[in-house]
Every structure is written in C-alpha cells, then in structure tokens.
Enzyme design. Structure first.
Site, mmCIF file in Angstrom:
data_model
loop_
_atom_site.group_PDB
_atom_site.id
_atom_site.type_symbol
_atom_site.label_atom_id
_atom_site.label_comp_id
_atom_site.label_asym_id
_atom_site.label_seq_id
_atom_site.Cartn_x
_atom_site.Cartn_y
_atom_site.Cartn_z
ATOM 1 N N TRP A 1 0.835 -1.220 0.000
ATOM 2 C CA TRP A 1 0.000 0.000 0.000
ATOM 3 C C TRP A 1 0.866 1.265 0.000
ATOM 4 O O TRP A 1 0.359 2.374 0.025
ATOM 5 C CB TRP A 1 -0.886 0.030 1.245
ATOM 6 C CG TRP A 1 -0.163 0.322 2.543
ATOM 7 C CD1 TRP A 1 1.046 -0.172 2.946
ATOM 8 C CD2 TRP A 1 -0.598 1.196 3.597
ATOM 9 N NE1 TRP A 1 1.375 0.311 4.196
ATOM 10 C CE2 TRP A 1 0.384 1.150 4.616
ATOM 11 C CE3 TRP A 1 -1.716 1.985 3.784
ATOM 12 C CZ2 TRP A 1 0.270 1.882 5.801
ATOM 13 C CZ3 TRP A 1 -1.832 2.707 4.965
ATOM 14 C CH2 TRP A 1 -0.847 2.654 5.954
ATOM 15 N N ASP A 2 2.187 1.082 -0.023
ATOM 16 C CA ASP A 2 3.115 2.214 0.139
ATOM 17 C C ASP A 2 2.879 3.340 -0.858
ATOM 18 O O ASP A 2 3.307 4.469 -0.649
ATOM 19 C CB ASP A 2 4.557 1.715 0.037
ATOM 20 C CG ASP A 2 4.898 0.683 1.098
ATOM 21 O OD1 ASP A 2 4.064 -0.227 1.318
ATOM 22 O OD2 ASP A 2 5.965 0.767 1.699
ATOM 23 N N LYS B 1 2.760 -1.364 15.891
ATOM 24 C CA LYS B 1 4.010 -1.268 15.139
ATOM 25 C C LYS B 1 4.094 0.087 14.447
ATOM 26 O O LYS B 1 5.145 0.669 14.278
ATOM 27 C CB LYS B 1 4.027 -2.390 14.092
ATOM 28 C CG LYS B 1 5.212 -2.349 13.143
ATOM 29 C CD LYS B 1 5.106 -3.459 12.100
ATOM 30 C CE LYS B 1 6.228 -3.376 11.083
ATOM 31 N NZ LYS B 1 6.030 -4.269 9.944
ATOM 32 N N GLN B 2 2.926 0.587 14.013
ATOM 33 C CA GLN B 2 2.913 1.789 13.179
ATOM 34 C C GLN B 2 1.526 2.419 13.242
ATOM 35 O O GLN B 2 0.569 1.783 13.680
ATOM 36 C CB GLN B 2 3.257 1.430 11.748
ATOM 37 C CG GLN B 2 2.221 0.566 11.064
ATOM 38 C CD GLN B 2 2.780 -0.108 9.827
ATOM 39 O OE1 GLN B 2 3.290 -1.203 9.912
ATOM 40 N NE2 GLN B 2 2.665 0.555 8.698
ATOM 41 N N GLU C 1 0.496 -3.889 11.995
ATOM 42 C CA GLU C 1 0.668 -5.332 11.779
ATOM 43 C C GLU C 1 0.834 -6.132 13.072
ATOM 44 O O GLU C 1 1.044 -7.343 13.016
ATOM 45 C CB GLU C 1 1.856 -5.563 10.853
ATOM 46 C CG GLU C 1 1.647 -4.903 9.506
ATOM 47 C CD GLU C 1 2.688 -5.279 8.470
ATOM 48 O OE1 GLU C 1 3.861 -5.427 8.850
ATOM 49 O OE2 GLU C 1 2.310 -5.423 7.292
HETATM 50 C C1 BGC Z 1 4.988 -2.092 6.964
HETATM 51 C C2 BGC Z 1 3.933 -1.970 5.893
HETATM 52 C C3 BGC Z 1 4.598 -1.630 4.580
HETATM 53 C C4 BGC Z 1 5.654 -2.665 4.253
HETATM 54 C C5 BGC Z 1 6.393 -2.350 2.974
HETATM 55 C C6 BGC Z 1 6.032 -3.097 6.539
HETATM 56 O O1 BGC Z 1 7.042 -3.149 7.469
HETATM 57 O O2 BGC Z 1 4.424 -2.508 8.171
HETATM 58 O O3 BGC Z 1 3.003 -0.958 6.243
HETATM 59 O O4 BGC Z 1 3.649 -1.599 3.575
HETATM 60 O O5 BGC Z 1 6.588 -2.702 5.302
HETATM 61 O O6 BGC Z 1 7.057 -1.131 3.056
#
Ligand code: BGC
Length: 823
Positions: free
Chosen positions: A381-382, A641-642, A520
């Site tokens: 989704w970046d 995590k984010q 995540e």
């Molecule tokens: C992140 C995701 C991201 C992916 C690729 C993961 O570590 O949690 O949000 O899309 O990395 O960059």
C-alpha cells in the site's frame, strides 16, 4: 525519544570539482573509506536506476560473495519458484535478479584478478566513492600498491541513462602510476546469478534464469539472453567494450569467452606505460520480452547497442535529462546542509525508481525500490505515501502507475468473488499477475524459525488505491481519467468494502470484521489469532470516505451519460443509495477517554511497559518478533508497530475527518484528536519507517520540535539505516517520498479538495525558507515559503485560472500571476 544516529554519521559529503562549493555538498554523497561490513548498505544507497531497471552500487570487479551483492532488477519482472521449506512446498514470487552487466575486471602481468578485498590496509593507499545525485552518476576512485610494490590508480564512473532507459554506461580508467607492462581487462555479462540478497530467504530455491543465447556480436560486443523459469520473460543484455591507451583505441590481443551456464565476456590485453591511463569504456543496452514496439528483446538490445554513441555523448544526454527532472522535483531548503543533502538523496531514489521516459511499464511502486530483494520486490500500500510526490509535480506519471492496479482489476475481482464478495479485493502484496503473493510465513531471526504471517488480511490496500485515484483527479481535474480507469478503480473498491460491511439491526450500524488494519501487530484477538479484528477504525473510516467518493464519481458519470463508462460499470438502481447508507452507519469505536479505538476491543487488551522491553532489547520496533520469541504475542497488548488510527489524520485533514465522522453520526472534538495522537504515540514501537513520516506530519502543528525529530528520522531512514540493517536489502521508497512530501505539502499545508488548492503554512523554526515547484490543474507553480511570507508564481501559459485558499482567504490565480501572502 532517542534520536537516530546523526544524519550521515558514517558518511561525508564534499563539493564536486565542477560545482560551486556550498551547492555541491548538498548533492553528493561520499564515502572516503572502504568498510566491507557496510558494503551491502552502501550498494543499496548507491544503486542507480531509471524506472525501467536498476543496479546496486556494487564494485564492478566483484560478485555475490557475502560482502558484495551486484543485483540488477527490471521493473515489473518477476518469477515464481517453488521450494521445499521443511516438508511444505512453497511458491514464492520474486523480482528477478537479472544478469549482471557490471563486470569489468583487470589483472597486471598475468597475476591475480584485482580484488579490493584482497588488499590489506597498508596496500589501499586512497579510496573514495561518490554518488552524485544531481547527475545520477556513481564514481569510485582508489589507489593501491600490490604485493610486488607497483602502485596503480583506478577510477570508474557509471550511470543508467535517464535519457534512454534501456542504456547504461561505465568508464573505468586504470593508471599504472610507477610501472609498465601488460594489463588484461575482462569485461562481460554474468547471467549465473540468483536471488540471494535476503539471508532469511535461504531455504528457498532462488535460481530464476536459464541462458538462452550467448553470442559475440562484434569484436568488441557480446550478447547474453536469458529466460525466467515460470514467467518465461526473456531478458537480453548486450555490451560493447572499447579499450584505449592514452587517447588511442587499441585493437589489442582479444579473446571471446563464453560459459554455457550463462556468462559471456571479452578479454583484452594491452601494454601499459607508466602514467598513461588505460581507458575502458563499456556501453550496455538491455531489453525484455515485456517491452513493446520491438521484435524481440535480443534484437532490440543488439540494435540499440549498435546505435549507441560514446560514453561521453550518452552522459551528456543523461545529465540533461536529470537537469529537467530536477527543474520539476528539486526542493531547496534554507539553511541547507545535511538536511538538504538527505532531501535530494531521497527524492533522487524515488525518481530513479519511478521515472522512466516510457512510464507506462505495467509495474507498480515496489516498496524497496529497484535496489534490493527485501519483500521480494513486491508492491504494497506504500503508494499512498508516494503519489502526492508525483502527482503534484509530474501528474502524467500517476495514471501510468495506477494502470498497474487497473490492469489487475480482473485478478482482484476474481479474488473478491472467491471470498464471497463483490467488487475488487486488491492483494496486500502484489507482483506480476495481481494475485495475492503475500508469504504465509515470516522468518523470526530471534528464534530462527518461521511464524505464521496473516498480513494478507490487510484488505485496506484497496482503499489506498481508490484514495490515490481520487486525489489525482482532485489535483488535475483529469475527467478522462475519472471516467475510465479512475471510476473503475473507485467503484470496484467501494463495492468490495460495501459487501464486507455487515448490518446489525439492533444497533442500526454496519461492521467490518476479520481484517487487519495497517498496524501489523494485531492479526486477531488474543484467543483467535490470525482471524483479523472487528471494526478497525482506519478501514471503516476510509471505507466511508471511499464510498462517498464513489457516489461523487457516479455523479460525475451521470453528468456524462453519453460516455460508455456509465454502462460499463453497470451501476444498479439504488446502489449509490446503499453506499450512502453504509457510509453513514459504519461503526467507529471510541475508547473511554474519547480517543478513537484502533478496533473493537482494543482498550480491553493489556497495557504493556514498553520501556521495560527497551531496556532489555534496545530497539523494539519489531516487538512482535520479540514477543513471539518469548512465547507471547503482540495481539494481547495495546501496542502498535505503526500508525493505524493515526493514519486517518495523515490522509485527511482534522476538519475533513471531523466532518466525515459527523456524517457518520459521531463527534470528534479537538481534545479527542489530541488524546488519539497521544494514546497511539506512546504505545507505538515505530517499527516501520512509515511511522516517522506520519508522526512527523501529526506533530507538525502540535509539537514542532518533536515533529522535527521525526522528520530527521524519516530523512535518514536509509542514510543512517535506522532499522539497523534493513537498507542493504533495498531502500524504503515510501519513507523517502514521504520525507519530501513532509517538507513541501505538510509545511506549506497543502490540500486539494472542493476544486481548490489550499495552503495553511506552518514551518518549523529550524527552516528559514523552502522553495519548490508544483503542478495544480495544469498550472505550473513555483512556491516560496518563509516564516513570514508565502509567494506563489504561476508560469505564463494558457492554463485556466485556479482557486487558491491561503489561511482561509480565497483568491484566483491566473497563469503568469505572482502572488504574495503575508503569514
Ligand atoms: C509495513 C507496511 C509496509 C511494508 C512495505 C512493513 O514493514 O508494516 O506498512 O507496507 O513494510 O514497506
């Protein structure tokens, strides 16, 4: 909050001799030592690419040996291999490590082939490596004394052309400083490569390439063509090597070498004289069977090589192309210094990954660029973090990149149908065909064992696609796009999420269950791991947003009844009304303190003492892995995590979010926003580089100092390898784009909505002024922002007037206008 290692702690920047001092040091990343243990990271930092393909900044004389990893990747070129892990057959789709075009080796007087790693400290007399991001050139110079006491200086320059994306060139100059004698140079193409950049992937089978053709094209040119195993993509690489001593090209003793298992080379032996450079010029052309308007990859590479001019001419064109790119994309910061270098560096890598003269490559935006093999080169989704960077500067690239998603609507629709839903279910990780390529197991280096990976439950990826499509339309007014690809994407995503929503008559509310949000650390409830969570706030609120945009899209389509789009989409009677009902009645859960709850039941989870873990483990970004190693699970705790709930405040302004929630029947007073930010800031481990972008953005108007700290982390995500070792497997494209977006869109407070361009500036005290360019509704604007003034200059031309709102005051700007606004 601990700061990351100082920007560029392990590197230094220096003026390039061709530029005025002060300017150049913000454009050149330089290293003046050789550190084998850092080499993998530097190779990613110094990778060169042009959107069509990319090559890591590995030394030209090396091969994959644990220290070096000369990977080359083509955008959108993937292959699937099935390996046996334990007793399970696992298919893996990987961005293919293509034949290595770099090899230029040399040896003196029949001795050993030169290897930097064979020298000891006393023998390496000088070393310097520079990545010139203004011109897209990687240089290395070194001087060494060999075991017989001879001193030799070597310099190399290389680039992947931005002017002709199918061409690369390298020049290696070998100067015998104090000796004379025969020198043998070997220059070739090595197809005996595999995907082995990521140690965690060891148990897999990695070999993707089968040689098809190895040929001597001419006395100075060779061709290697290889084919991938499953996807049957042909990759052709042709190379021409010319060797000159001093100013004259020599027709030296020459030998053609070919290895059946996939390597071709020419070997040249020349007589070297002290002080006279041996100049090796290697020009390379590439093609794949995915290219259009060509007979075959091999024919195209061969013809292109035959027509390719000299290194110097190719370089001129390449530098001009970069000059044009920077005229649109450069962001100037005052005062400059390390931050300006980091900004240029980050913008450079994003541009390298995405720009190609022929942008319509049918490749998405790979999370780790064309720089390494992390995440197998997959698309996540970046893109949500990357599109603003592109759309606001070179808008025509955005529909070309979104076409990657549009072409995979069929796969996404089939996936939704298989899961019993309508519309399109885009996969969390996407590769060549658009099916879900998310691995189902994750390697935990702490236990050296595999753990289940349910991240494919991140259905929200589709919401990001629809959001990006609508934002592109908002910023360009491109009706043709909206009527076709845009409407297809937005409506298909809306239909999918509408069909995920389940009505509860008792509460008169809709819910979405069994999904993961962007955080995540929660793939389910403690007692039901892997089953997803209910009413994830990011998913639900963005669903409401997308459903409203789908209604707006249908409204636009209805106003163009003659267009086929209307019929093609088969909007059922009452369908938009159903979307409106769901959008208005989706569930949002609040915590007792009034903050947004990440999902239903989040506040019932156990609190966790993050500091205790920090004391024990240092960096706890991947607390999920730590907890797994302790036979525990992040599902049990209030830890993320984010950003998840906080993503809403990144994608939508506070006003827009408040309005949207209001339409859903909820109130979000300002103090609830503050509590939401506080709550999730203190319970986040900042385990993704995306976290710093979002937190920097959120704090920009609350706590500028903190925002500035987050920005520094974002800027240095890769330069300082802040995750402690992930950069060597590829840079973090979204964080890189996000850092530039932060300095421009966030500090200028730019929004595109309601047919207007909004500015609400707020700069940190550390910055005196920012200058950048943007394109809005066909007007090319140059924006200068200082602490006291916003100045907008619109380029002369025929573009229609635009509506601009600065801190609440609306004005019209016509092409050629210059406007100043006191702040
Ligand atoms: C992140 C995701 C991201 C992916 C690729 C993961 O570590 O949690 O949000 O899309 O990395 O960059």
């Amino acid at each position: 909050m601990a700061l990351p290692p100082a920007l560029g702690e392990r590197l230094c920047s220096v003026p390039h001799p061709d530029h005025a001092p002060g300017d150049a040091d913000t454009w050149v990343l330089a290293f003046d030592d050789y550190v084998p243990s850092d080499e993998g990271t530097r190779e990613a930092l110094c990778a060169l690419a042009n959107g069509y393909w990319g090559t890591r900044g590995a030394a030209e004389e090396c091969w994959a040996d644990g220290v070096h990893y000369p990977g080359t990747y083509f955008a959108g070129v993937y292959d699937v291999v099935t390996s046996t892990v334990g007793d399970v057959r696992v298919p893996d789709e990987e961005m293919v490590n293509a034949p290595n075009w770099l090899p230029v080796q040399f040896r003196l007087d029949g001795g050993d082939w030169f290897r930097l790693d064979a020298l000891d400290d006393s023998e390496l007399l000088a070393f310097r490596q520079e990545l010139d991001v203004r011109h897209g050139i990687l240089r290395r110079s070194l001087t060494f004394r060999d075991d017989t006491g001879r001193v030799t200086a070597v310099r190399s320059d290389r680039f992947l052309s931005q002017a002709d994306p199918h061409v690369a060139a390298m020049r290696v100059s070998i100067v015998p400083v104090d000796w004379s004698g025969p020198v043998t140079v070997r220059s070739g193409i090595d197809g005996r490569v595999s995907n082995s950049n990521v140690p965690d992937h060891q148990p897999r089978t990695h070999r993707h390439l089968r040689p098809v053709e190895l040929r001597e094209l001419a006395p100075d040119a060779v061709l290697l063509e290889a084919e991938t195993e499953r996807s049957a993509i042909r990759i052709a690489v042709a190379a021409r090597t010319r060797v000159a001593v001093g100013d004259s090209v020599v027709s030296s003793r020459r030998e053609f070498l070919s290895h059946e298992d996939g390597a071709v080379a020419h070997e040249f032996t020349v007589e070297a004289a002290a002080g006279v450079p041996i100049e090796v010029e290697k020009v390379v052309s590439v093609g794949t069977s995915r290219d259009r308007a060509v007979l075959s990859a091999a024919d195209d590479a061969t013809d292109r090589l035959a027509a390719a001019p000299t290194f110097a001419e190719l370089l001129r064109e390449h530098e001009l192309a970069w000059e044009r790119l920077w005229a649109e994309f450069a962001v100037e910061l005052h005062p400059s210094g390390d931050h300006a270098l980091a900004l240029h560096f980050n913008a450079f890598h994003v541009l390298q990954t995405l720009n190609a003269v022929d942008a319509d490559l049918d490749a998405g935006i790979p999370a780790r660029g064309l720089h390494g093999e992390a995440y197998d080169g997959h698309v996540f989704w970046d893109e949500v973090f990357v599109y603003p960077f592109i759309t606001l500067r070179r808008p025509r690239l955005t529909p070309a990149l979104l076409a990657y998603r549009h072409r995979r609507l069929g796969a996404a629709t089939a996936a939704a149908a298989r899961a019993g839903h309508a519309g399109a279910m885009f996969p969390w990780q996407s590769g060549i065909a658009g099916d879900d390529v998310t691995p189902r197991r994750l390697f935990n280096p702490l236990t050296e064992d595999w753990m289940p990976d349910h991240s494919h439950l991140q259905r929200h990826v589709g919401l990001g696609v629809a959001y990006s499509a609508w934002q592109y339309y908002e910023s360009t007014g491109d009706l043709q796009f909206l009527l076709h690809d845009g409407a297809d994407l937005i409506v298909a995503v809306a239909r999918f999420f509408a069909s995920l929503a389940v009505y509860d008559p008792e509460r008169d509310r809709y819910s979405i269950d069994h999904v993961m949000g962007p955080d995540e650390f929660h793939d389910g409830y403690p007692e039901r791991p892997g089953e997803g969570v209910k009413d994830n706030v990011y998913t639900n609120v963005m669903t409401a947003w997308v459903l409203r945009r789908a209604i707006a899209t249908v409204d636009v389509l209805q106003r163009h009844p003659g267009r086929l789009a209307w019929r093609r989409l088969e909007i059922a009677p009452g369908e938009p009304e159903a979307w409106a009902r769901i959008a208005a009645r989706l569930t949002v859960v609040f915590n007792d303190d009034g903050s947004l709850s990440q999902f239903d039941g989040y506040q019932e989870l156990e609190p966790i003492d993050l500091d205790a873990y920090r004391r024990r483990y240092g960096w706890i970004g991947r607390l999920d892995l730590i907890l797994n190693a302790e036979h525990d699970s992040s599902n049990r705790y209030q830890v993320s995590k984010q950003p998840d709930a906080l993503m809403l405040l990144y994608l939508l302004s506070a006003e827009e979010l408040r309005e949207l929630l209001g339409e859903m029947g909820y109130e979000l007073p300002p103090e609830a926003i503050v509590r939401t930010v506080e709550r999730y800031s203190t319970t986040s481990t900042y385990g993704s580089t995306l976290s710093n972008v979002v937190h920097s953005w959120l704090e920009a108007r609350r706590d500028r100092e903190r925002s500035w700290e987050f920005l520094q982390r974002t800027l240095s995500s890769d330069l300082s390898d802040i995750q402690g070792g992930t950069t060597r497997q590829g840079v973090h494209i979204a964080a890189m784009a996000g850092s530039v977006d932060m300095v421009t869109r966030c500090y200028a407070g730019i929004e595109m909505r309601e047919d207007r361009l909004w500015f609400h500036p707020g700069m940190p005290a550390e910055i005196e002024a920012i200058k950048f360019h943007l394109v809005y509704r066909d007007q090319a604007l140059s924006v200068r922002l200082s602490q006291h003034e916003l100045r907008i200059d619109s380029a002369e031309g025929d573009a229609a007037p635009i509506r601009v709102v600065v801190d609440g005051d609306e004005v019209e700007i016509r092409a050629g206008d210059e406007r100043r606004f006191a702040l």
